[in-house]
Structures are given as structure tokens and as C-alpha cells.
Design an enzyme around this catalytic site. Structure first.
Site, PDB file in Angstrom:
ATOM      1  N   HIS A   1      43.928  32.406  28.778  1.00 44.16           N
ATOM      2  CA  HIS A   1      43.855  33.573  27.892  1.00 44.16           C
ATOM      3  C   HIS A   1      45.280  33.924  27.467  1.00 44.16           C
ATOM      4  CE1 HIS A   1      43.079  37.378  26.140  1.00 44.16           C
ATOM      5  NE2 HIS A   1      43.749  38.036  27.073  1.00 44.16           N
TER       6      HIS A   1
ATOM      7  N   CYS B   1      38.276  40.601  27.345  1.00 43.75           N
ATOM      8  CA  CYS B   1      38.477  39.283  26.725  1.00 43.75           C
ATOM      9  C   CYS B   1      37.710  38.159  27.408  1.00 43.75           C
ATOM     10  CB  CYS B   1      39.962  38.935  26.725  1.00 43.75           C
ATOM     11  SG  CYS B   1      40.971  40.215  26.001  1.00 43.75           S
TER      12      CYS B   1
ATOM     13  N   GLU C   1      35.067  43.027  22.046  1.00 45.90           N
ATOM     14  CA  GLU C   1      35.421  44.331  22.607  1.00 45.90           C
ATOM     15  C   GLU C   1      35.767  45.287  21.471  1.00 45.90           C
ATOM     16  OE1 GLU C   1      39.098  44.163  25.069  1.00 45.90           O
ATOM     17  OE2 GLU C   1      38.904  42.008  24.816  1.00 45.90           O
TER      18      GLU C   1
HETATM   19  N1  CAA Z   1      65.503  38.729  23.082  1.00 48.47           N
HETATM   20  C1  CAA Z   1      64.705  38.012  23.923  1.00 48.47           C
HETATM   21  N2  CAA Z   1      63.740  38.583  24.701  1.00 48.47           N
HETATM   22  C2  CAA Z   1      63.559  39.930  24.610  1.00 48.47           C
HETATM   23  C3  CAA Z   1      64.355  40.716  23.753  1.00 48.47           C
HETATM   24  C4  CAA Z   1      65.364  40.075  22.962  1.00 48.47           C
HETATM   25  N3  CAA Z   1      66.131  40.741  22.123  1.00 48.47           N
HETATM   26  N4  CAA Z   1      63.944  41.985  23.879  1.00 48.47           N
HETATM   27  C5  CAA Z   1      62.948  42.006  24.795  1.00 48.47           C
HETATM   28  N5  CAA Z   1      62.714  40.753  25.234  1.00 48.47           N
HETATM   29  C6  CAA Z   1      61.722  40.299  26.203  1.00 48.47           C
HETATM   30  C7  CAA Z   1      61.613  41.183  27.427  1.00 48.47           C
HETATM   31  O1  CAA Z   1      62.577  40.822  28.406  1.00 48.47           O
HETATM   32  C8  CAA Z   1      60.197  40.895  27.866  1.00 48.47           C
HETATM   33  O2  CAA Z   1      60.122  39.644  28.524  1.00 48.47           O
HETATM   34  P1  CAA Z   1      59.829  39.568  30.117  1.00 48.47           P
HETATM   35  O3  CAA Z   1      58.541  40.301  30.356  1.00 48.47           O
HETATM   36  O4  CAA Z   1      59.737  38.119  30.389  1.00 48.47           O
HETATM   37  O5  CAA Z   1      61.000  40.267  30.753  1.00 48.47           O
HETATM   38  C9  CAA Z   1      59.452  40.713  26.535  1.00 48.47           C
HETATM   39  O6  CAA Z   1      60.445  40.413  25.557  1.00 48.47           O
HETATM   40  C10 CAA Z   1      58.702  41.938  26.072  1.00 48.47           C
HETATM   41  O7  CAA Z   1      59.601  43.015  26.050  1.00 48.47           O
HETATM   42  P2  CAA Z   1      59.206  44.411  26.726  1.00 48.47           P
HETATM   43  O8  CAA Z   1      58.613  44.172  28.087  1.00 48.47           O
HETATM   44  O9  CAA Z   1      60.346  45.330  26.610  1.00 48.47           O
HETATM   45  O10 CAA Z   1      58.049  44.846  25.714  1.00 48.47           O
HETATM   46  P3  CAA Z   1      57.209  46.158  25.697  1.00 48.47           P
HETATM   47  O11 CAA Z   1      57.454  46.986  26.909  1.00 48.47           O
HETATM   48  O12 CAA Z   1      57.421  46.784  24.382  1.00 48.47           O
HETATM   49  O13 CAA Z   1      55.709  45.641  25.729  1.00 48.47           O
HETATM   50  C11 CAA Z   1      53.742  44.662  26.648  1.00 48.47           C
HETATM   51  C12 CAA Z   1      55.235  44.445  26.287  1.00 48.47           C
HETATM   52  C13 CAA Z   1      53.672  45.611  27.824  1.00 48.47           C
HETATM   53  C14 CAA Z   1      53.131  43.338  27.002  1.00 48.47           C
HETATM   54  C15 CAA Z   1      53.036  45.303  25.412  1.00 48.47           C
HETATM   55  O14 CAA Z   1      53.123  44.471  24.306  1.00 48.47           O
HETATM   56  C16 CAA Z   1      51.580  45.636  25.673  1.00 48.47           C
HETATM   57  O15 CAA Z   1      51.250  46.693  26.220  1.00 48.47           O
HETATM   58  N6  CAA Z   1      50.656  44.733  25.232  1.00 48.47           N
HETATM   59  C17 CAA Z   1      49.219  44.974  25.367  1.00 48.47           C
HETATM   60  C18 CAA Z   1      48.726  44.674  26.761  1.00 48.47           C
HETATM   61  C19 CAA Z   1      48.736  43.180  27.049  1.00 48.47           C
HETATM   62  O16 CAA Z   1      48.685  42.344  26.166  1.00 48.47           O
HETATM   63  N7  CAA Z   1      48.786  42.853  28.345  1.00 48.47           N
HETATM   64  C20 CAA Z   1      48.701  41.477  28.771  1.00 48.47           C
HETATM   65  C21 CAA Z   1      47.850  41.324  30.022  1.00 48.47           C
HETATM   66  S1  CAA Z   1      46.273  42.118  29.774  1.00 48.47           S
HETATM   67  C22 CAA Z   1      45.343  40.981  28.881  1.00 48.47           C
HETATM   68  O17 CAA Z   1      45.672  39.829  28.809  1.00 48.47           O
HETATM   69  C23 CAA Z   1      44.117  41.484  28.174  1.00 48.47           C
HETATM   70  C24 CAA Z   1      44.385  41.597  26.729  1.00 48.47           C
HETATM   71  O18 CAA Z   1      44.166  40.642  25.978  1.00 48.47           O
HETATM   72  C25 CAA Z   1      44.912  42.864  26.204  1.00 48.47           C
END
Ligand code: CAA
Length: 444
Positions: free
Chosen positions: A243, A119, A82
Site C-alpha cells: 500500500h 484502504c 472510503e
Molecule cells: N528535502 C528532502 N526531504 C524533505 C525535505 C526537503 N527539503 N523537507 C522534508 N523532507 C522529508 C522529511 O524529512 C520527511 O521524511 P522522513 O519521514 O523520512 O523524515 C518527509 O519529507 C515528509 O516531511 P514531513 O514529515 O515534515 O511532512 P508532514 O509532517 O507535512 O506530513 C505526513 C507527512 C504526516 C505523512 C502527511 O503527509 C500526512 O498526514 N499524510 C496523510 C496520512 C498518511 O498518508 N499516512 C500514511 C500511513 S496511513 C495509510 O497508509 C493510510 C492512507 O492511505 C491514508
């Protein structure tokens, strides 16, 4: 006829960004968000002279050398990516061109293509190769499937935490040495706008929604798989490679899968005194009461010995590599399979005959579930891989170097950057030709 994956090789981007030590402080975030929340320690990055072609060609070269193959043994080259930089000429032609620099022969009689569906296209390419062989059109030849990506997000996007770069090359053939693929498959597919790149290099992502879509499509795919293969019990398979955009995502998927797979089984009976029966929608007056009950059940299920033991045995081993390389998009589920088999080897498990429940996913969105059966020679194949050496050889980068490397791969920027590593025994990108084509050479 037995058809499946005969051998695999990887090429990890040659740079390493430590997420807890280097990225988290620069983002003013806690290291535990990465190591515990997302489950990631580091991401692999491509050096300046690396791209999807060099990484794919390097993995394919290693695979062909190791298996003693010549171009005439390959009847198809399918690339899943991709991160393509050309809307017409497929990456497989560039990779074949690279390989022809090191092999005497050429790939003129191999069918080449490029697959796109985020993916999941790596697994779709496996399916294409499988169907081609099962149809008897392969003339005794094998297919080369290469999943290669530079999974970079725009600076400042939440996805920046889950980047990665690398390629997985797979040889698909008759009487495979590694795993046989099942005829049965299940799909969950819907028109979604969770993650997309409408003619842009870096993705537009609705991160939170993407997580929900992943779970919904996976569940549909599992139900569809069960409709053809019969109900799946959690103990039917030894590992569940999914994945893995980041290990925390797989933790969520595993939880849902376990609830689904244990419903109406002796495991649910065993857990009943502690948790009660699983909530069913028709027992509730409204949807939100049902969802609250499910959440409560899941929270309790997560802490049970039964779930912990299943997770540690079946899912955790699939995440060993992802934790240290990040998301490789199309290659990610195939890294998870390797990770599980590598753990099986470390634990001296007699894995021949064991089954894997493979969950692939692509945004946009589609999930596929199929199963694989580990073959007799799996151990020998795993022993031949150099995954640990590659991961250890990566050069650690500072945050300033990370910023420069991100810019070096940004199509909108044309500043020149010095490579951070010295290439040796590998394909490198060396410039741009008169028709804007990328050019490559092999460095001895
Ligand atoms: N100690 C322990 N855990 C902590 C923490 C700390 N100090 N701070 C945060 N966390 C945890 C949060 O609770 C959260 O866990 P849960 O979801 O279990 O509650 C985790 O760490 C991540 O924290 P946030 O949700 O606050 O993180 P974020 O909002 O900055 O971003 C995300 C997370 C949305 C996944 C972001 O990384 C993102 O957009 N990633 C790209 C999209 C992606 O990978 N999506 C996955 C499905 S799509 C897919 O699979 C296709 C692909 O390959 C892209």
C-alpha cells in the site's frame, strides 16, 4: 483450481496537480519535500463531472470491453471505497446502472456490495471474490472488484500533500491471465484511531501516528503470514507491492521488512563484519537502549550494497505510477502491483512464475500479507493497458484551479464550477435526482 486476477484496468482522475512546481511554492515549502521526502511528483484529481462512480464505471467498462465480456459473465460486483456518499445504497449499484447504459444486458443476477475498511477494503474485496469462486458458488462467472476513491484532505491538513483520485477495476476468475492468489494470508489488526472519517467527508488524521501504525500492523501481518507459509527470504519474491499512501512510506516499510527477512540468514552473516548482528530485545536492560541500537543498525543497513540492490530490484519498480498519481486509497496497492508488472514488461523480464509479496493496509487499522504468482499471459494483459496514455492526457491545473476543484468536490459547498476538460467516451456525473441520488450519463 487456480483463482486470481484475470485482468485489470485503471481510470485516473483527469486533472494533474504538479506538487513540486505548483503546490510547493503555494504552500511556501521546498519542492524536495515532495519529490525526495514524500517521493511524489504529482497527484491525479477528479474533474467536476468525475466522482467515485464515474471513475469506477469507466475503469470497469474499459475492462469488460477489452475482455469481450457481457453482464451475464459477471456474478459479483464488489466496490471498495472510503469516499462513499451514501450510507445505504452501495456504489456498486450506481456503477452497474452506468454500465447498463452501454451494455444491452443487465446485471440483475449479480450479487453487489460495498466493502469498508479504509484502504485495505480493495484487497478484502479480492479475498471475498476468491472465496466465492473457491466455494464453487460462481456458476462459472467472474467477479468484478472495483477500488475507487477521491482521496482528498481538508485544505490546510498535512495530508493535502498526498492526495489523489482514481479507480482500479479487477476481474477475478478461474485460470487467471495475470496473477494467482495464494491460499496463505497473514493479518495484523488492532483498534486504532490513526485516520478516520466519523460521518465526515475529509479525514481526521494523526499523520505521524498513522505512519507508526502502518509499520506495526504490516510487521504483525508478515509474522502471521510466516506462521502459515513458513519463513520468507528476501529473494523468495520478485516484487513487493505495498500500500503506497506516498512512496516515502514504502521506503520505511521496506527497510523494516528487509531487517526482518534477513534475520538469521546468510545475508545477516555476510553483513556481520560491517554491521554486527541484529540487536535483540533480551540483550538490553531497557527498551530505549534497544530502540537506539535498532535505529543505529537500520541506519547502517540502509547504506549497504545488499539492501540497495534488493530495494532497487524489488520495491522501487512498484512506485513508478504512485509517484505521478498520489494516493488512491483502496486502489493504491493494486496500482503498485501494476507498476511492478509494467516495469517487468519494460525490462523484458520473463516474469511468468515469479512471486509477489503483496502488503495491503487500511487505517483503523489492519494489514494483510499474501503472495501472488505471475501467470503465463501476464505480458499480453499488460500490453493491453493504456496507463501511460491516461497519465499523459491529464490536464495540468494551476493552484487557483486546484482550489476551485477542491471546493467543487467539497460536500459542504454548493457553488457551481465549470469542468476543465471535455468528456468523450466516458461516464459523467450530470446532477442530482429527486431523492438526492446522484445521476449519471454516458458521453459518446
Ligand atoms: N528535502 C528532502 N526531504 C524533505 C525535505 C526537503 N527539503 N523537507 C522534508 N523532507 C522529508 C522529511 O524529512 C520527511 O521524511 P522522513 O519521514 O523520512 O523524515 C518527509 O519529507 C515528509 O516531511 P514531513 O514529515 O515534515 O511532512 P508532514 O509532517 O507535512 O506530513 C505526513 C507527512 C504526516 C505523512 C502527511 O503527509 C500526512 O498526514 N499524510 C496523510 C496520512 C498518511 O498518508 N499516512 C500514511 C500511513 S496511513 C495509510 O497508509 C493510510 C492512507 O492511505 C491514508
Amino acid at each position: 483450481m487456480t483463482v486470481g486476477i484475470d485482468a485489470m484496468a485503471i481510470h485516473a482522475g483527469k486533472l494533474r496537480l504538479d506538487l513540486a512546481e505548483t503546490f510547493a511554492p503555494a504552500m511556501d515549502e521546498s519542492p524536495e519535500k515532495y519529490t525526495e521526502g514524500l517521493g511524489l511528483h504529482a497527484s491525479s484529481f477528479p474533474d467536476v463531472h468525475e466522482d467515485i462512480v464515474t471513475m469506477g464505471a469507466n475503469a470497469a467498462h474499459q475492462l469488460m470491453e477489452r475482455k469481450g465480456l457481457e453482464p451475464a459473465d459477471i456474478g459479483r460486483i464488489d466496490v471498495a471505497t472510503e469516499s462513499a456518499f451514501d450510507n445505504s445504497k452501495p456504489v456498486s449499484t450506481y456503477i452497474a446502472g452506468c454500465l447498463e447504459k452501454v451494455f444491452e444486458d443487465d446485471f440483475h443476477h449479480a450479487n453487489k456490495g460495498e466493502r469498508k475498511f479504509a484502504c485495505i477494503s480493495g484487497t478484502q474485496s479480492l479475498d471475498d471474490a476468491y472465496n466465492w469462486i473457491r466455494a464453487g458458488r460462481n456458476r462459472g462467472r467472474s467477479a468484478l472488484v472495483i477500488a475507487t476513491d477521491t482521496a482528498l484532505y481538508a485544505r490546510g491538513d498535512a495530508g493535502e500533500a498526498t492526495q489523489g483520485a482514481g479507480a482500479v477495476a479487477m476481474l477475478i476468475g478461474e485460470d487467471p491471465d495475470l496473477v494467482e492468489l495464494s491460499v496463505e494470508q497473514g493479518f495484523g489488526s488492532a483498534d486504532e484511531t490513526d485516520f478516520l472519517k466519523p460521518n465526515q467527508q475529509f479525514p481526521s488524521v494523526d499523520g505521524k501516528r498513522s505512519v507508526q501504525v502502518y509499520l506495526a500492523r504490516m510487521r504483525e501481518a508478515l509474522e502471521d503470514y510466516e506462521s502459515v507459509a513458513g519463513r520468507v527470504h528476501p529473494d523468495d519474491f520478485r516484487f513487493g507491492p505495498f500500500h503506497t499512501p506516498f512512496p516515502g512510506m514504502v521506503r520505511k516499510a521496506a527497510m523494516l521488512a528487509y531487517r526482518h527477512l534477513t534475520r538469521d540468514t546468510e545475508i545477516e552473516d555476510e553483513l556481520e563484519p560491517e554491521l554486527g548482528r541484529q540487536p535483540h530485545p533480551d540483550e538490553f536492560d531497557d527498551e530505549s537502549a534497544y530502540h537506539d541500537a535498532v535505529r543505529e543498525y537500520m541506519d547502517a543497513l540502509k547504506g549497504t550494497d545488499q539492501y540497495r540492490a534488493w530495494y532497487d530490484r524489488t520495491i522501487e519498480p512498484t512506485l513508478d505510477i504512485a509517484r505521478h498519481v498520489g494516493n488512491w486509497y483502496t486502489g493504491s496497492v493494486h496500482v503498485a502491483r501494476l507498476s511492478a508488472l509494467r516495469r517487468a514488461r519494460e525490462d523484458r523480464l520473463d516474469a511468468a512464475g515469479e512471486r509477489l509479496l503483496v502488503g495491503s493496509y487500511g487505517s483503523g487499522a489492519q494489514a494483510e500479507i499474501h503472495t501472488e504468482t505471475v501467470q503465463e499471459n501476464w505480458d499480453e494483459e499488460l500490453a493491453a493497458l493504456d496507463i501511460d496514455d491516461q497519465l499523459e492526457a491529464r490536464r495540468d491545473i494551476s493552484f487557483e484551479e486546484y482550489e476551485a476543484i477542491h471546493d467543487a468536490h467539497n460536500h459542504a459547498k454548493d457553488d457551481e464550477f465549470e469542468a476543465l476538460t471535455t468528456p468523450s467516451g466516458e461516464f459523467v456525473r450530470d446532477g442530482q435526482g429527486p431523492m438526492n441520488e446522484r445521476t449519471y450519463r454516458y458521453v459518446e
